[in-house]
Design a protein around this motif. Structure first.
Motif, mmCIF file in Angstrom:
data_model
loop_
_atom_site.group_PDB
_atom_site.id
_atom_site.type_symbol
_atom_site.label_atom_id
_atom_site.label_comp_id
_atom_site.label_asym_id
_atom_site.label_seq_id
_atom_site.Cartn_x
_atom_site.Cartn_y
_atom_site.Cartn_z
ATOM 1 N N ARG A 114 -15.416 -3.641 2.455
ATOM 2 C CA ARG A 114 -14.747 -3.556 3.736
ATOM 3 C C ARG A 114 -15.649 -2.784 4.700
ATOM 4 N NH1 ARG A 114 -9.437 -3.781 5.278
ATOM 5 N NH2 ARG A 114 -8.749 -3.912 3.115
ATOM 6 N N THR A 155 -4.542 -7.992 -4.119
ATOM 7 C CA THR A 155 -3.470 -8.063 -3.121
ATOM 8 C C THR A 155 -3.846 -9.007 -1.988
ATOM 9 O OG1 THR A 155 -2.708 -5.819 -3.605
ATOM 10 C CG2 THR A 155 -2.130 -6.729 -1.461
ATOM 11 N N ARG A 178 -7.855 5.087 3.685
ATOM 12 C CA ARG A 178 -8.495 4.090 4.546
ATOM 13 C C ARG A 178 -8.764 4.627 5.951
ATOM 14 N NH1 ARG A 178 -5.811 -1.904 3.819
ATOM 15 N NH2 ARG A 178 -6.052 -2.138 1.569
ATOM 16 N N GLU A 231 -6.818 -3.774 -4.680
ATOM 17 C CA GLU A 231 -6.772 -4.131 -3.265
ATOM 18 C C GLU A 231 -7.267 -5.558 -3.061
ATOM 19 O OE1 GLU A 231 -8.417 -2.403 1.034
ATOM 20 O OE2 GLU A 231 -9.053 -1.488 -0.850
ATOM 21 N N CYS A 232 -8.315 -5.940 -3.793
ATOM 22 C CA CYS A 232 -8.839 -7.307 -3.700
ATOM 23 C C CYS A 232 -7.783 -8.321 -4.137
ATOM 24 C CB CYS A 232 -10.089 -7.452 -4.567
ATOM 25 S SG CYS A 232 -11.509 -6.465 -4.037
ATOM 26 N N LEU A 240 0.829 -1.200 0.000
ATOM 27 C CA LEU A 240 0.000 0.000 0.000
ATOM 28 C C LEU A 240 0.868 1.256 0.000
ATOM 29 C CD1 LEU A 240 -2.611 -1.031 2.713
ATOM 30 C CD2 LEU A 240 -2.922 -1.067 0.243
ATOM 31 N N MET A 288 -14.204 -1.985 -2.149
ATOM 32 C CA MET A 288 -12.768 -2.128 -2.305
ATOM 33 C C MET A 288 -12.410 -2.116 -3.786
ATOM 34 S SD MET A 288 -12.334 -5.135 0.555
ATOM 35 C CE MET A 288 -10.665 -5.560 0.082
ATOM 36 N N ARG A 289 -11.294 -1.487 -4.106
ATOM 37 C CA ARG A 289 -10.837 -1.470 -5.489
ATOM 38 C C ARG A 289 -10.304 -2.843 -5.890
ATOM 39 N NH1 ARG A 289 -6.981 3.624 -5.011
ATOM 40 N NH2 ARG A 289 -6.659 2.568 -3.032
ATOM 41 N N GLU A 298 -2.939 5.562 -0.021
ATOM 42 C CA GLU A 298 -3.987 4.563 0.172
ATOM 43 C C GLU A 298 -4.295 4.368 1.656
ATOM 44 O OE1 GLU A 298 -3.494 1.570 -3.625
ATOM 45 O OE2 GLU A 298 -1.946 1.539 -2.074
#
Length: 213
Positions: free
Chosen positions: A209, A98, A33, A95-96, A25, A91-92, A29
């Motif tokens: 999330r 990762t 969050r 990100e998913c 991250l 969630m983008r 980012e």
């Protein structure tokens, strides 16, 4: 809670930076969050800083960690902090991905003979594909380009927050080359003869999330 040192970043700041980097991250980012500014995240990571309990809780959630892991043996107390309110966020895709790449156990859902079947599987993420092992005579092993769903999640019941990733796609038998590339990298906890490798080709990857602020 004051973790300042005379010179560079505090040990807490160092742990936060290492955890962020391990998740791939950026400071921007993490700022998104947590609701903190990017400058604040950089200051925490790189300079002696005193964090409020609310900031520490937000950082722990944003980094999929715990207050104890980030702060070490000393735990903050916050008798005057306002109660946390849950927020549900999409969630983008990056990100998913990762989170999927970092995991080893998920769930698959598919249509069996007369009902929907959901079972946990050990898996490996390789070159954009999700690969798992199963028995040759299992129902899912008979599938070829059939619809399937894959789900991965993490929840903290105490804080009532967490995340969930859902992949929709098609499942097919792995090719010989794909199977060979996984030698020694994919072990089934269930044991037994599970020498059939199946591949999920993702068509859509989404996630949500929920966190407390």
């Amino acid at each position: 809670m004051d973790t300042r040192t005379a010179g560079g970043p505090s040990s807490l700041g160092t742990r936060i930076r290492h955890r962020r980097q391990a998740l791939g991250l950026s400071t921007t980012e993490v700022a998104e969050r947590t609701g903190l500014s990017t400058d604040r995240i950089r200051h925490i990571e790189n300079r002696p800083s005193a964090l409020t309990a609310a900031e520490l809780v937000r950082l722990a959630h944003a980094l999929d960690s715990t207050v104890e892991d980030l702060a070490g043996p000393q735990q903050p107390s916050a008798p005057h902090e306002p109660p946390l309110a849950p927020v549900l966020q999409p969630m983008r895709r990056g990100e998913c991905i990762t989170l999927i790449a970092a995991g080893t156990v998920g769930r698959i859902a598919y249509t069996g003979a007369d009902e929907v079947v959901v079972i946990p599987v050990n898996y490996c993420y390789r070159d954009g594909l999700i690969i798992f092992r199963t028995a040759a005579d299992s129902a899912v092993a008979q599938y070829d380009l059939a619809p399937i769903a894959f789900e991965l999640d993490h929840f903290d019941e105490g804080m009532q927050d967490g995340w969930s990733v859902l992949v929709n796609g098609l499942v097919r038998p792995a090719t010989d080359l794909e199977t060979e590339s996984l030698q020694g990298h994919l072990t089934s906890w269930a044991g037994g003869t599970r020498d059939t490798h199946m591949v999920i080709e993702p068509h859509r990857t989404t996630g949500r999330r929920i966190r407390s602020w």
